[in-house]
Design a protein around this motif. Sequence first.
Motif, PDB file in Angstrom:
ATOM      1  N   UNK A 126      15.414  36.064  28.979  1.00 21.78           N
ATOM      2  CA  UNK A 126      14.538  35.885  27.824  1.00 21.78           C
ATOM      3  C   UNK A 126      15.268  35.167  26.707  1.00 21.78           C
ATOM      4  N   UNK A 127      14.481  34.690  25.760  1.00 19.80           N
ATOM      5  CA  UNK A 127      14.970  34.297  24.449  1.00 19.80           C
ATOM      6  C   UNK A 127      14.331  35.248  23.456  1.00 19.80           C
ATOM      7  N   UNK A 128      15.040  35.536  22.370  1.00 18.46           N
ATOM      8  CA  UNK A 128      14.532  36.540  21.433  1.00 18.46           C
ATOM      9  C   UNK A 128      14.716  36.073  19.993  1.00 18.46           C
ATOM     10  N   UNK A 129      13.720  36.368  19.165  1.00 13.42           N
ATOM     11  CA  UNK A 129      13.806  36.126  17.721  1.00 13.42           C
ATOM     12  C   UNK A 129      13.383  37.402  17.005  1.00 13.42           C
ATOM     13  N   UNK A 130      13.863  37.571  15.770  1.00 15.00           N
ATOM     14  CA  UNK A 130      13.590  38.804  15.030  1.00 15.00           C
ATOM     15  C   UNK A 130      12.776  38.525  13.777  1.00 15.00           C
ATOM     16  N   UNK A 131      12.118  39.578  13.294  1.00 18.81           N
ATOM     17  CA  UNK A 131      11.445  39.545  11.995  1.00 18.81           C
ATOM     18  C   UNK A 131      12.068  40.624  11.120  1.00 18.81           C
ATOM     19  N   UNK A 132      11.591  40.729   9.875  1.00 17.82           N
ATOM     20  CA  UNK A 132      12.173  41.684   8.930  1.00 17.82           C
ATOM     21  C   UNK A 132      11.993  43.130   9.362  1.00 17.82           C
ATOM     22  N   UNK A 133      11.022  43.402  10.244  1.00 17.89           N
ATOM     23  CA  UNK A 133      10.754  44.782  10.641  1.00 17.89           C
ATOM     24  C   UNK A 133      11.629  45.257  11.799  1.00 17.89           C
ATOM     25  N   UNK A 134      12.492  44.374  12.331  1.00 20.91           N
ATOM     26  CA  UNK A 134      13.348  44.748  13.464  1.00 20.91           C
ATOM     27  C   UNK A 134      14.372  45.786  13.039  1.00 20.91           C
ATOM     28  N   UNK A 135      14.813  46.558  14.027  1.00 22.38           N
ATOM     29  CA  UNK A 135      15.822  47.585  13.789  1.00 22.38           C
ATOM     30  C   UNK A 135      17.002  47.340  14.715  1.00 22.38           C
ATOM     31  N   UNK A 136      18.215  47.642  14.243  1.00 23.57           N
ATOM     32  CA  UNK A 136      19.383  47.441  15.095  1.00 23.57           C
ATOM     33  C   UNK A 136      19.276  48.245  16.388  1.00 23.57           C
ATOM     34  N   UNK A 137      19.755  47.655  17.461  1.00 24.25           N
ATOM     35  CA  UNK A 137      19.726  48.354  18.751  1.00 24.25           C
ATOM     36  C   UNK A 137      20.100  47.422  19.878  1.00 24.25           C
ATOM     37  N   UNK A 138      20.275  48.006  21.075  1.00 25.90           N
ATOM     38  CA  UNK A 138      20.605  47.239  22.267  1.00 25.90           C
ATOM     39  C   UNK A 138      19.532  47.497  23.322  1.00 25.90           C
ATOM     40  N   UNK A 139      19.052  46.419  23.953  1.00 25.10           N
ATOM     41  CA  UNK A 139      17.926  46.530  24.881  1.00 25.10           C
ATOM     42  C   UNK A 139      18.219  45.728  26.151  1.00 25.10           C
ATOM     43  N   UNK A 140      18.015  46.390  27.295  1.00 21.38           N
ATOM     44  CA  UNK A 140      18.167  45.730  28.599  1.00 21.38           C
ATOM     45  C   UNK A 140      16.777  45.329  29.086  1.00 21.38           C
ATOM     46  N   UNK A 186       9.876  38.360  22.333  1.00 27.85           N
ATOM     47  CA  UNK A 186      10.511  37.937  23.581  1.00 27.85           C
ATOM     48  C   UNK A 186       9.780  36.718  24.122  1.00 27.85           C
ATOM     49  N   UNK A 187      10.514  35.704  24.531  1.00 29.90           N
ATOM     50  CA  UNK A 187       9.913  34.486  25.067  1.00 29.90           C
ATOM     51  C   UNK A 187      10.408  34.259  26.486  1.00 29.90           C
ATOM     52  N   UNK A 188       9.444  34.310  27.449  1.00 25.39           N
ATOM     53  CA  UNK A 188       9.788  34.135  28.864  1.00 25.39           C
ATOM     54  C   UNK A 188       9.413  32.746  29.378  1.00 25.39           C
ATOM     55  N   UNK A 189       8.920  31.877  28.508  1.00 22.08           N
ATOM     56  CA  UNK A 189       8.287  30.633  28.941  1.00 22.08           C
ATOM     57  C   UNK A 189       9.196  29.745  29.780  1.00 22.08           C
ATOM     58  N   UNK A 190      10.486  29.713  29.451  1.00 20.75           N
ATOM     59  CA  UNK A 190      11.388  28.799  30.149  1.00 20.75           C
ATOM     60  C   UNK A 190      12.085  29.464  31.337  1.00 20.75           C
ATOM     61  N   UNK A 191      11.641  30.663  31.655  1.00 21.66           N
ATOM     62  CA  UNK A 191      12.274  31.403  32.745  1.00 21.66           C
ATOM     63  C   UNK A 191      11.688  30.986  34.089  1.00 21.66           C
ATOM     64  N   UNK A 192      12.529  30.931  35.092  1.00 21.52           N
ATOM     65  CA  UNK A 192      12.080  30.627  36.463  1.00 21.52           C
ATOM     66  C   UNK A 192      12.538  31.760  37.378  1.00 21.52           C
ATOM     67  N   UNK A 193      11.550  32.443  38.016  1.00 18.96           N
ATOM     68  CA  UNK A 193      11.877  33.592  38.867  1.00 18.96           C
ATOM     69  C   UNK A 193      11.283  33.373  40.250  1.00 18.96           C
ATOM     70  N   UNK A 194      12.099  33.452  41.263  1.00 20.75           N
ATOM     71  CA  UNK A 194      11.607  33.367  42.641  1.00 20.75           C
ATOM     72  C   UNK A 194      11.014  34.716  43.036  1.00 20.75           C
ATOM     73  N   UNK A 195      10.108  34.683  44.022  1.00 24.39           N
ATOM     74  CA  UNK A 195       9.477  35.926  44.486  1.00 24.39           C
ATOM     75  C   UNK A 195      10.534  36.939  44.916  1.00 24.39           C
ATOM     76  N   UNK A 196      10.356  38.168  44.467  1.00 22.73           N
ATOM     77  CA  UNK A 196      11.253  39.251  44.850  1.00 22.73           C
ATOM     78  C   UNK A 196      12.523  39.329  44.023  1.00 22.73           C
TER      79      UNK A 196
END
Length: 464
Positions: free
Chosen positions: A82-96, A244-254
């Motif tokens: 993914x690519x990710x951008x934040x706004x003022x309402x975001x909170x610190x943290x780690x995400x998988x 979260x932006x998935x637009x440029x992601x390429x995923x093969x089946x499975x």
Amino acid sequence: MATITSLGVGSGLDLTGLLDQLQEAERGKLAPITLQKKQQQAKISAFGQLQTSLNAFQDSVAKINDPKLYQSLSASVRGDAVKATTTASALPGSYRVEVTQLATSGTLASSRVDKRDAALNLQGATALQLNFGSGDSVDIDIAPGSSLSAIRDAINANKGVGVNATIINDGQGYRLALSSKETGADASIDGFSFIDADKQPVTGPFAEDTDTKRAGENAALTVNGITISSAKNQIEGAIQGVTLNLSELSIADGETATSTINVERDTLKQREAINGFVKAYNDLKSTIGKLTSFSGDSETAGELVGDSTVRTIESRLRSVLTSGVEGGELSTLNQLGITLQRDGTLKVDDTKLNDLVANNPQALSDFFAGEKKGSGLAGKLGTSIEQLLGNNGVVKLAISGAENRVKSLDDRFERMEKSIEGTIIRYRRQFSQLDGMIAQMNSMSDYLTQQFDALDNQLGRRRR
């Protein structure tokens, strides 16, 4: 008496040279006016430099006067999911984030017809009904005897239908190809049929080719193990304040694409803004120092040395900087590690400032931006600078005053030039008269000399 056209011809005197010297002496009266005008123009240029420096300082103050600066977060991403951008309402943290499916658009095609522009036997159909994955349907009105092209155009003319239509030539005939405008299962084109005026199904000239159908799907992902389904590849709200932006992601089946997103305070922006504020102020002080410098030689002195406008600007800014703010955890610049030096510039203690940026951004926000608009140090500075630069501020008044003096000097120069021109004309006329008188006297002298010589000859006397 003959008219004298060139000065000195009649008298033999260098009257032209004398007139030139008098003219040069008269024009010397213009030199002080020219010098004063040059000085005023230099002042206007100097005030322009001062205004530019003040504008730059004003911009730096505006940046630290924004409460959002001290709340800003940034998202760093490890991995390609993914690519990710934040706004003022975001909170610190780690995400998988694990992505197994992208959101796709639905597509399907009709069976084949021989000609794209020939009238079709619609069997009394008055509309083409489009069905979607959500269970909704839309009726597209069609005229009797419409061609495949006309049906395509009728679909595309309906902007809110959620489907794009085109015609494909498969080498043996023509097919109507439909694709959903939006991604996701609900927006997917699920099928079509012909209906009559009573909404009853009618056997049309072509039907859906199920072999070409590709149903639209939702994006499938997990965030810290929580399953998320999204009709779009740009996902808002799954993580608070993070897109979260998935637009440029390429995923093969499975396969699964995995990324780790760390949302943390953007301390770099805060440090850059505060250090930019200090630099802009020091640049302003440097500009003022250059414009007011004096080493004892008037030829090399700054254009604004001794100018009251500069003293007013320095006094007001210094007053705001040293007065600080009340009611917050921080009240003076010294507490931030920003000190006022003997030369009037500011110096930053990076260790002290970095600690505040990392551990107490709210205190910085209260100090610079304030709880209310304009109540912080930056707000007070902004108000003072706006007053200094306003239409009735000291800078604009100083510039307009110098411009008015230049105009007055231009008028005075023009009047003096006309006066000098009149004086030279008078001198030329007087010199011309003098030249004529001397020429006349010389002529009379020659005549008398001739008469006396003739008389002496008659009397037999020889003149010595």
